[in-house]
Design a protein around this motif. Structure first.
Motif, PDB file in Angstrom:
ATOM      1  N   HIS A 209      -9.554 -10.500  -4.797  1.00  0.00           N
ATOM      2  CA  HIS A 209      -8.140 -10.091  -4.780  1.00  0.00           C
ATOM      3  C   HIS A 209      -7.186 -11.282  -4.845  1.00  0.00           C
ATOM      4  N   HIS A 210      -7.686 -12.499  -4.641  1.00  0.00           N
ATOM      5  CA  HIS A 210      -6.941 -13.755  -4.828  1.00  0.00           C
ATOM      6  C   HIS A 210      -5.875 -14.004  -3.767  1.00  0.00           C
ATOM      7  N   TYR A 211      -5.815 -13.214  -2.716  1.00  0.00           N
ATOM      8  CA  TYR A 211      -4.936 -13.497  -1.593  1.00  0.00           C
ATOM      9  C   TYR A 211      -5.637 -13.024  -0.328  1.00  0.00           C
ATOM     10  N   THR A 212      -5.171 -13.485   0.809  1.00  0.00           N
ATOM     11  CA  THR A 212      -5.770 -13.085   2.084  1.00  0.00           C
ATOM     12  C   THR A 212      -4.699 -13.194   3.169  1.00  0.00           C
ATOM     13  N   ASN A 213      -5.124 -13.218   4.431  1.00  0.00           N
ATOM     14  CA  ASN A 213      -4.172 -13.289   5.533  1.00  0.00           C
ATOM     15  C   ASN A 213      -3.291 -14.534   5.424  1.00  0.00           C
ATOM     16  N   ASN A 214      -2.034 -14.373   5.850  1.00  0.00           N
ATOM     17  CA  ASN A 214      -1.022 -15.433   5.864  1.00  0.00           C
ATOM     18  C   ASN A 214      -0.508 -15.792   4.468  1.00  0.00           C
ATOM     19  N   TYR A 215      -0.859 -14.996   3.457  1.00  0.00           N
ATOM     20  CA  TYR A 215      -0.323 -15.253   2.121  1.00  0.00           C
ATOM     21  C   TYR A 215       1.116 -14.735   2.054  1.00  0.00           C
ATOM     22  N   ASN A 216       1.987 -15.447   1.341  1.00  0.00           N
ATOM     23  CA  ASN A 216       3.418 -15.129   1.303  1.00  0.00           C
ATOM     24  C   ASN A 216       3.794 -14.455  -0.018  1.00  0.00           C
ATOM     25  N   PHE A 217       4.550 -13.375   0.098  1.00  0.00           N
ATOM     26  CA  PHE A 217       5.068 -12.639  -1.052  1.00  0.00           C
ATOM     27  C   PHE A 217       6.588 -12.564  -0.977  1.00  0.00           C
ATOM     28  N   ILE A 218       7.191 -12.208  -2.119  1.00  0.00           N
ATOM     29  CA  ILE A 218       8.615 -11.870  -2.195  1.00  0.00           C
ATOM     30  C   ILE A 218       8.724 -10.511  -2.862  1.00  0.00           C
ATOM     31  N   VAL A 219       9.577  -9.669  -2.328  1.00  0.00           N
ATOM     32  CA  VAL A 219       9.777  -8.337  -2.905  1.00  0.00           C
ATOM     33  C   VAL A 219      10.553  -8.483  -4.211  1.00  0.00           C
ATOM     34  N   LYS A 220       9.981  -7.972  -5.309  1.00  0.00           N
ATOM     35  CA  LYS A 220      10.674  -8.019  -6.603  1.00  0.00           C
ATOM     36  C   LYS A 220      11.180  -6.640  -7.026  1.00  0.00           C
ATOM     37  N   ALA A 221      10.685  -5.588  -6.414  1.00  0.00           N
ATOM     38  CA  ALA A 221      11.196  -4.245  -6.685  1.00  0.00           C
ATOM     39  C   ALA A 221      12.475  -4.018  -5.894  1.00  0.00           C
ATOM     40  N   ASP A 222      13.150  -2.927  -6.171  1.00  0.00           N
ATOM     41  CA  ASP A 222      14.373  -2.631  -5.426  1.00  0.00           C
ATOM     42  C   ASP A 222      14.090  -2.421  -3.947  1.00  0.00           C
ATOM     43  N   SER A 223      12.951  -1.811  -3.637  1.00  0.00           N
ATOM     44  CA  SER A 223      12.597  -1.577  -2.236  1.00  0.00           C
ATOM     45  C   SER A 223      11.095  -1.317  -2.122  1.00  0.00           C
ATOM     46  N   LEU A 224      10.596  -1.470  -0.919  1.00  0.00           N
ATOM     47  CA  LEU A 224       9.197  -1.190  -0.605  1.00  0.00           C
ATOM     48  C   LEU A 224       9.152  -0.610   0.799  1.00  0.00           C
ATOM     49  N   THR A 225       8.543   0.561   0.944  1.00  0.00           N
ATOM     50  CA  THR A 225       8.471   1.236   2.232  1.00  0.00           C
ATOM     51  C   THR A 225       7.177   0.874   2.941  1.00  0.00           C
ATOM     52  N   LEU A 226       7.284   0.503   4.223  1.00  0.00           N
ATOM     53  CA  LEU A 226       6.134   0.103   5.032  1.00  0.00           C
ATOM     54  C   LEU A 226       5.988   1.055   6.215  1.00  0.00           C
ATOM     55  N   LEU A 227       4.753   1.388   6.520  1.00  0.00           N
ATOM     56  CA  LEU A 227       4.417   2.322   7.605  1.00  0.00           C
ATOM     57  C   LEU A 227       4.191   1.554   8.902  1.00  0.00           C
ATOM     58  N   ARG A 228       4.876   1.948   9.970  1.00  0.00           N
ATOM     59  CA  ARG A 228       4.734   1.240  11.239  1.00  0.00           C
ATOM     60  C   ARG A 228       3.394   1.536  11.914  1.00  0.00           C
ATOM     61  N   GLN A 229       2.871   2.769  11.786  1.00  0.00           N
ATOM     62  CA  GLN A 229       1.628   3.143  12.450  1.00  0.00           C
ATOM     63  C   GLN A 229       0.412   2.702  11.627  1.00  0.00           C
ATOM     64  N   MET A 230      -0.773   2.885  12.222  1.00  0.00           N
ATOM     65  CA  MET A 230      -2.014   2.528  11.547  1.00  0.00           C
ATOM     66  C   MET A 230      -2.269   3.491  10.379  1.00  0.00           C
ATOM     67  N   PRO A 231      -2.975   3.042   9.335  1.00  0.00           N
ATOM     68  CA  PRO A 231      -3.252   3.915   8.187  1.00  0.00           C
ATOM     69  C   PRO A 231      -3.994   5.190   8.579  1.00  0.00           C
ATOM     70  N   GLU A 232      -4.919   5.090   9.575  1.00  0.00           N
ATOM     71  CA  GLU A 232      -5.688   6.264   9.970  1.00  0.00           C
ATOM     72  C   GLU A 232      -4.782   7.351  10.550  1.00  0.00           C
ATOM     73  N   GLU A 233      -3.727   6.954  11.243  1.00  0.00           N
ATOM     74  CA  GLU A 233      -2.801   7.939  11.789  1.00  0.00           C
ATOM     75  C   GLU A 233      -2.049   8.666  10.672  1.00  0.00           C
ATOM     76  N   TYR A 234      -1.665   7.915   9.634  1.00  0.00           N
ATOM     77  CA  TYR A 234      -0.982   8.519   8.499  1.00  0.00           C
ATOM     78  C   TYR A 234      -1.901   9.466   7.746  1.00  0.00           C
ATOM     79  N   LEU A 235      -3.142   9.036   7.520  1.00  0.00           N
ATOM     80  CA  LEU A 235      -4.102   9.875   6.793  1.00  0.00           C
ATOM     81  C   LEU A 235      -4.523  11.098   7.607  1.00  0.00           C
ATOM     82  N   GLY A 236      -4.461  10.966   8.937  1.00  0.00           N
ATOM     83  CA  GLY A 236      -4.828  12.086   9.794  1.00  0.00           C
ATOM     84  C   GLY A 236      -3.729  13.113   9.968  1.00  0.00           C
TER      85      GLY A 236
END
Length: 336
Positions: free
Chosen positions: A54-81
């Motif tokens: 995947h060419h990146y890992t922990n502590n890798y830095n990104f910049i948002v280039k889209a107008d927006s990006l939505t992030l989930l505060r809870q764990m993925p399993e909670e969202y999928l459940g």
């Protein structure tokens, strides 16, 4: 009286030597000797495996280039459940860092979830397939590559190149304006710059076609040192450096050959021709036609220059540049 005219390659050679010397002086790599008794943990092995694919890992830095990006505060399993969750939005230009990477096999859409943190110490999760189109690496070179890979930018360049080429062809016919390959000046640098741009565009498309993983890794971890990357990428970076050097030499030479107004028009035409070369060869090479076009273009450009543009003589009386022997158009002296 006549004297053979030599082309001014001394400036190009000197600048190239200085650049190569500076690059060579910075390409030392210390040899690393791993300790024989050291063993990686399972988490480290998983991280290295993820990084290689995947060419990146922990502590890798990104910049948002889209107008927006939505992030989930809870764990993925909670969202999928189907549990109640909360989210927040990051905007274009926000800086993000990879805080954690989680494999969720139960997710049928994408098993890779990435936790990102922003400048306000907020952390949220998103699928990798959702994240990658919305972000780019936090590096100027990566941002430049991302900008020139954007479809809207390519379409804009095509439109500008067509308008500029149409105007320049009209100016040539009406005002006998100078333009590379057509009514060119007595300098090889503009022709050489166009050939380098065409070759670099062909090599750029070839890397994306035949070595996509190499190019993606370079996109995530860019460098301008051609000696610290695999050989094909090194050749491409050398061509970029040479393009810059030849471009500066072309500007300097045009300034000495033409008045300011004509020089500005000529350099605008040169930029338009280079843009057309970049678009044509980077696109056609993806369909393997670009290689034949490049060979034909190199042959035609060199043939055109050496037959119709190159000045072989200078006037023995006033020193003016002459393309053929005979009466000098500047002072009237006969050169035989």
């Amino acid at each position: 009286m006549r004297r053979t005219l030599t082309h001014p390659f001394h400036l190009l050679f000197l600048v190239s030597a200085l650049v190569l010397t500076s690059l060579l002086s910075s390409c030392y790599v210390a040899h690393y000797r791993p300790h024989a008794a050291y063993q990686y943990s399972e988490r480290q092995i998983d991280s290295l495996s993820f990084f290689s694919s995947h060419h990146y890992t922990n502590n890798y830095n990104f910049i948002v280039k889209a107008d927006s990006l939505t992030l989930l505060r809870q764990m993925p399993e909670e969202y999928l459940g189907g549990m109640q969750t909360d989210s927040f939005t990051v905007r274009k230009g926000d800086h993000l860092v990879v805080a954690d990477i989680r494999m969720v096999p139960t997710d049928k859409v994408d098993s890779v979830w990435v936790q990102l943190g922003n400048d306000n110490s907020q952390f949220g999760w998103t699928r990798e397939t959702r994240m990658l189109p919305c972000v780019m690496p936090d590096d100027p070179i990566s941002q430049f590559i991302s900008a020139f890979s954007n479809t809207h930018v390519i379409v804009f360049l095509v439109v500008i190149a067509i308008i500029a080429a149409s105007y320049l062809l009209w100016s040539i016919r009406k005002h006998q304006a100078h333009l590379v390959h057509f009514n060119d000046i007595e300098s090889f640098y503009p022709t050489l710059l166009c050939l380098i741009v065409a070759s670099s565009a062909t090599l750029y498309a070839s890397l994306q076609t035949f070595a996509p993983q190499m190019w993606v890794h370079f996109y995530y971890h860019p460098t301008l040192n051609p000696f610290s990357v695999p050989f094909p990428l090194g050749i491409f970076l050398v061509s970029v450096w040479v393009m810059l050097i030849v471009g500066l030499a072309a500007v300097d030479d045009v300034r000495h050959h033409l008045p300011l107004g004509e020089a500005t028009l000529y350099l605008g035409g040169l930029a338009a021709v280079c843009a057309v070369c970049y678009i044509v060869f980077s696109v056609t090479t993806l369909y393997y036609v670009g290689y034949l076009l490049l060979a034909a273009y190199v042959f035609a450009a060199l043939r055109r220059y050496f037959r119709h543009t190159r000045a072989r003589y200078i006037c023995g009386n006033c020193g003016a540049i002459l393309r053929k022997k005979g009466r000098c158009p500047h002072c009237g002296a006969v050169n035989e």
